[in-house]
Design an enzyme around this catalytic site. Structure first.
Site, PDB file in Angstrom:
ATOM      1  N   CYS A   1       5.631  -7.276   7.618  1.00  0.00           N
ATOM      2  CA  CYS A   1       6.333  -6.600   8.838  1.00  0.00           C
ATOM      3  C   CYS A   1       6.569  -7.866   9.690  1.00  0.00           C
ATOM      4  O   CYS A   1       5.511  -8.475  10.516  1.00  0.00           O
ATOM      5  CB  CYS A   1       5.801  -5.499   9.233  1.00  0.00           C
ATOM      6  SG  CYS A   1       6.803  -4.629  10.400  1.00  0.00           S
TER       7      CYS A   1
ATOM      8  N   SER B   1       9.883   6.677   9.737  1.00  0.00           N
ATOM      9  CA  SER B   1       9.475   6.259  10.882  1.00  0.00           C
ATOM     10  C   SER B   1      10.054   4.808  11.376  1.00  0.00           C
ATOM     11  O   SER B   1       9.979   3.953  10.531  1.00  0.00           O
ATOM     12  CB  SER B   1       8.065   6.333  10.948  1.00  0.00           C
ATOM     13  OG  SER B   1       7.235   5.673  12.099  1.00  0.00           O
TER      14      SER B   1
ATOM     15  N   ASN C   1      -6.390   4.866  13.960  1.00  0.00           N
ATOM     16  CA  ASN C   1      -7.435   4.308  12.785  1.00  0.00           C
ATOM     17  C   ASN C   1      -7.765   3.140  13.381  1.00  0.00           C
ATOM     18  O   ASN C   1      -7.153   2.213  13.075  1.00  0.00           O
ATOM     19  CB  ASN C   1      -6.755   4.267  11.634  1.00  0.00           C
ATOM     20  CG  ASN C   1      -6.589   5.921  10.875  1.00  0.00           C
ATOM     21  OD1 ASN C   1      -7.485   6.646  10.974  1.00  0.00           O
ATOM     22  ND2 ASN C   1      -5.511   5.845  10.655  1.00  0.00           N
TER      23      ASN C   1
ATOM     24  N   CYS D   1       3.557  -5.022  15.785  1.00  0.00           N
ATOM     25  CA  CYS D   1       3.000  -4.080  16.783  1.00  0.00           C
ATOM     26  C   CYS D   1       1.546  -4.181  16.740  1.00  0.00           C
ATOM     27  O   CYS D   1       0.819  -4.671  15.731  1.00  0.00           O
ATOM     28  CB  CYS D   1       3.258  -2.730  16.309  1.00  0.00           C
ATOM     29  SG  CYS D   1       4.955  -2.020  15.648  1.00  0.00           S
TER      30      CYS D   1
ATOM     31  N   SER E   1       8.662   5.903  16.550  1.00  0.00           N
ATOM     32  CA  SER E   1       7.302   5.484  17.176  1.00  0.00           C
ATOM     33  C   SER E   1       7.578   5.265  18.353  1.00  0.00           C
ATOM     34  O   SER E   1       7.821   3.904  18.811  1.00  0.00           O
ATOM     35  CB  SER E   1       6.909   4.328  16.300  1.00  0.00           C
ATOM     36  OG  SER E   1       6.553   4.600  15.144  1.00  0.00           O
ATOM     37  N   LEU E   2       7.168   6.063  19.282  1.00  0.00           N
ATOM     38  CA  LEU E   2       7.411   5.908  20.795  1.00  0.00           C
ATOM     39  C   LEU E   2       5.970   5.210  21.540  1.00  0.00           C
ATOM     40  O   LEU E   2       6.061   4.111  21.961  1.00  0.00           O
ATOM     41  CB  LEU E   2       7.663   7.113  21.346  1.00  0.00           C
ATOM     42  CG  LEU E   2       8.247   7.219  22.832  1.00  0.00           C
ATOM     43  CD1 LEU E   2       9.019   6.366  23.194  1.00  0.00           C
ATOM     44  CD2 LEU E   2       8.315   8.967  23.617  1.00  0.00           C
ATOM     45  N   HIS E   3       4.893   5.735  21.452  1.00  0.00           N
ATOM     46  CA  HIS E   3       3.660   5.304  21.766  1.00  0.00           C
ATOM     47  C   HIS E   3       3.568   5.173  23.175  1.00  0.00           C
ATOM     48  O   HIS E   3       2.160   5.077  23.832  1.00  0.00           O
ATOM     49  CB  HIS E   3       3.080   4.243  20.910  1.00  0.00           C
ATOM     50  CG  HIS E   3       3.327   4.111  19.226  1.00  0.00           C
ATOM     51  ND1 HIS E   3       2.952   5.672  18.906  1.00  0.00           N
ATOM     52  CD2 HIS E   3       3.786   3.655  18.377  1.00  0.00           C
ATOM     53  CE1 HIS E   3       3.339   5.460  17.503  1.00  0.00           C
ATOM     54  NE2 HIS E   3       3.691   4.318  17.193  1.00  0.00           N
TER      55      HIS E   3
ATOM     56  N   GLU F   1       0.938  -1.195  -0.150  1.00  0.00           N
ATOM     57  CA  GLU F   1       0.007   0.084   0.183  1.00  0.00           C
ATOM     58  C   GLU F   1       0.728   1.161   0.019  1.00  0.00           C
ATOM     59  O   GLU F   1       1.846   1.402   0.594  1.00  0.00           O
ATOM     60  CB  GLU F   1      -0.632   0.276   1.275  1.00  0.00           C
ATOM     61  CG  GLU F   1      -1.987  -0.985   1.423  1.00  0.00           C
ATOM     62  CD  GLU F   1      -2.560  -0.564   2.966  1.00  0.00           C
ATOM     63  OE1 GLU F   1      -3.462  -1.276   3.160  1.00  0.00           O
ATOM     64  OE2 GLU F   1      -2.211   0.246   3.630  1.00  0.00           O
TER      65      GLU F   1
ATOM     66  N   CYS G   1       2.667   8.579   1.742  1.00  0.00           N
ATOM     67  CA  CYS G   1       3.314   7.710   2.862  1.00  0.00           C
ATOM     68  C   CYS G   1       3.552   6.128   2.100  1.00  0.00           C
ATOM     69  O   CYS G   1       2.574   5.704   1.476  1.00  0.00           O
ATOM     70  CB  CYS G   1       2.132   7.541   4.000  1.00  0.00           C
ATOM     71  SG  CYS G   1       2.561   6.162   5.149  1.00  0.00           S
TER      72      CYS G   1
ATOM     73  N   GLY H   1       5.567  -2.093   6.910  1.00  0.00           N
ATOM     74  CA  GLY H   1       7.180  -2.572   7.025  1.00  0.00           C
ATOM     75  C   GLY H   1       7.931  -1.526   8.015  1.00  0.00           C
ATOM     76  O   GLY H   1       7.539  -0.455   8.280  1.00  0.00           O
TER      77      GLY H   1
HETATM   78  S1  SF4 Z   1       3.642  -0.322  13.057  1.00  0.00           S
HETATM   79 FE1  SF4 Z   1       5.181  -0.555  11.263  1.00  0.00          FE
HETATM   80  S2  SF4 Z   1       6.810  -1.549  12.364  1.00  0.00           S
HETATM   81 FE2  SF4 Z   1       4.760  -1.858  13.536  1.00  0.00          FE
HETATM   82  S3  SF4 Z   1       3.861  -3.891  12.846  1.00  0.00           S
HETATM   83 FE3  SF4 Z   1       3.176  -2.004  11.660  1.00  0.00          FE
HETATM   84  S4  SF4 Z   1       4.308  -1.907   9.947  1.00  0.00           S
HETATM   85 FE4  SF4 Z   1       5.585  -3.114  11.345  1.00  0.00          FE
END
Ligand code: SF4
Length: 349
Positions: free
Chosen positions: A110, A192, A289, A114, A215-217, A89, A103, A160
Site C-alpha cells: 500500500c 474502507s 492490534n 498509515c 478511516s477517520l482515526h 492476506e 476481510c 491496500g
Molecule cells: S491502513 Fe489501509 S490505507 Fe493505510 S497503509 Fe494500511 S492498508 Fe494502506
C-alpha cells in the site's frame, strides 16, 4: 486459459459446446453459490463439454500458502500467493452473531503508509486484479464449506487502499452482487478508505447500497496528518464535504482506531463530536492490534468503553468493536510481513 470470472469467455465456451442455459446455471451455482470443487462442478456439465472447459478455464488464480486459525475467537488468517509471486492476506471472521465475514485485500502492499499499519511499511507493489479480489472470497468459501458456513459479509479492509484501485474494485463488486454469480446484497459489502474525496463520491454514486467506511482515526487535522500521510493531501474539511455528499445515499460510517495518548483524550472526543455532528453516521470504535516494530499502543479497554459511551450519550450511533485474531498476527499485513522476514520457513499447505 482464462479465469472462471471471465463472463464473456465462459459464455463463448457454453455456446461452443452447446451447453443448455439451465445446465450452465447449475454449473455456475455450484461454483459461486455453493463453492464446490472444480471437479464436482464440472460433472454438472454435459459430458461432451467437460474436456473443453477443463482445458480452457483456470479454476483459481491465487494459491493458498498458509492458514492460521485463532484458538480464542474463530478468526482465520489466510495468506495467498499471486501468480507473480506476491503474498496477500485475507481474514475470515466468525463472530458470535453467526454472520461469517471475510476481510480482503485490494492491493499488494500500500502506498498510503498509515503509521499504525504493517502493510503501510511494505510500500506499494501493484493493484490486485478483479479476479484476485474475487478469488479471495471464493477460496474462503471453499474452506468454509467444511463447516457448513458461507461468507455473508465482504469487507475491503485488508491490504491496500481500495479507492486507489477503482477499476478492479468496481468490476469485483459488480461480480459479487450479480445474480448469476455470488449474488451478495450490496448492503453486505463494506469498503474502507483513508479518505480520497473524489473517489468516495464517485464510488457512492455508482454503488449507493454499498457501505463506505471512512478511516477517520482523529478529527484533529494535525493528529490525523501525523497518523496518516494521505490526510495532508486530503484534509478534514474535504472529508466532511465528501461525507455530506455520501450521506445523500444513506448512513455513513466512521472508523476510529483508539491509540493510547494519541487520539483518546478529551480534546479528541470533542473534536470528533464536532466533526461528525449533523451527519447520519455510525461510528465504529476499534481496538489497535499491536505488532512488533510499532511504537503505538492501543487504548485500554475500559477507556475505549468510556469513549464509546460518551459518544452514545452525545447522540451518536456507536459500536465498540473487539479485537479478533489477536493470536494470529491480526494487524493488517502482519502475517505477510512475518513471512517475508522469515523467508523460507513458511508452512506450506
Ligand atoms: S491502513 Fe489501509 S490505507 Fe493505510 S497503509 Fe494500511 S492498508 Fe494502506
Amino acid at each position: 486459459m482464462f479465469s472462471i470470472y471471465n463472463i464473456d469467455h465462459m459464455e463463448m465456451l457454453r455456446r461452443r459446446n452447446a451447453v443448455q442455459p439451465h445446465a450452465m446455471k447449475k454449473f455456475r451455482n455450484a461454483l459461486f453459490k455453493k463453492a464446490q470443487d472444480w471437479d464436482d462442478a464440472l460433472v454438472l456439465l454435459p459430458e461432451a463439454a467437460r474436456a473443453d472447459f477443463k482445458a480452457h478455464v483456470q479454476f483459481k488464480c491465487l494459491e493458498l500458502v498458509e492458514r492460521r486459525d485463532s484458538v480464542v475467537d474463530g478468526a482465520s488468517k489466510l495468506v495467498f500467493r499471486t501468480e507473480d509471486d506476491h503474498l496477500i492476506e485475507s481474514v475470515v471472521l466468525r463472530p458470535k452473531t453467526g454472520r461469517t465475514s471475510v476481510c480482503i485485500s485490494s492491493q499488494v502492499g500500500c502506498a498510503c503508509r498509515c503509521g499504525f499499519c504493517a502493510t503501510g511499511e511494505m510500500g506499494f507493489t501493484r493493484n490486485l486484479t478483479a479476479d484476485e479480489i474475487l478469488d479471495q472470497v471464493l477460496q474462503a468459501n471453499r474452506l468454509l464449506r467444511a463447516e457448513w458456513r458461507m461468507i455473508r459479509n465482504v469487507v475491503f479492509m485488508g491490504m491496500g487502499e481500495p479507492l486507489l484501485n477503482l477499476e478492479h474494485l468496481f468490476k469485483a463488486i459488480d461480480f459479487f452482487c450479480a445474480v448469476p454469480f455470488f449474488h451478495l446484497s450490496p448492503s453486505k459489502i463494506t469498503v474502507s478508505t483513508v479518505g480520497i474525496p473524489e473517489a468516495m463520491i464517485q464510488f457512492s454514486e455508482k454503488f449507493p447500497g454499498v457501505q463506505l467506511a471512512l478511516s477517520l482515526h482523529s478529527a484533529r487535522q494535525e493528529v490525523r496528518a501525523k497518523l496518516m500521510p494521505m490526510a495532508r493531501k486530503y484534509p478534514l474539511d474535504q472529508q466532511r464535504a465528501a461525507l455530506e455528499r455520501i450521506a445523500q445515499h444513506g448512513k455513513v460510517m466512521a472508523e476510529y482506531l483508539m491509540l493510547e495518548k494519541v487520539n483518546d483524550g478529551e480534546e479528541d472526543l470533542k473534536a470528533l463530536e464536532d466533526f461528525l455532528r449533523g451527519l447520519p453516521v455510525h461510528i465504529n470504535i476499534i481496538p489497535f492490534n499491536e505488532y512488533d516494530g510499532s511504537s503505538l499502543r492501543g487504548t485500554p479497554r475500559p477507556e475505549r468503553e468510556r469513549f464509546a459511551s460518551r459518544l452514545k450519550v452525545a447522540g451518536f450511533d456507536t459500536t465498540l468493536r473487539y479485537s479478533l485474531g489477536a493470536d494470529i498476527s491480526a494487524a493488517c499485513g502482519q502475517l505477510v510481513k512475518e513471512k517475508q522476514t522469515h523467508n523460507g520457513v513458511m508452512h506450506d499447505l
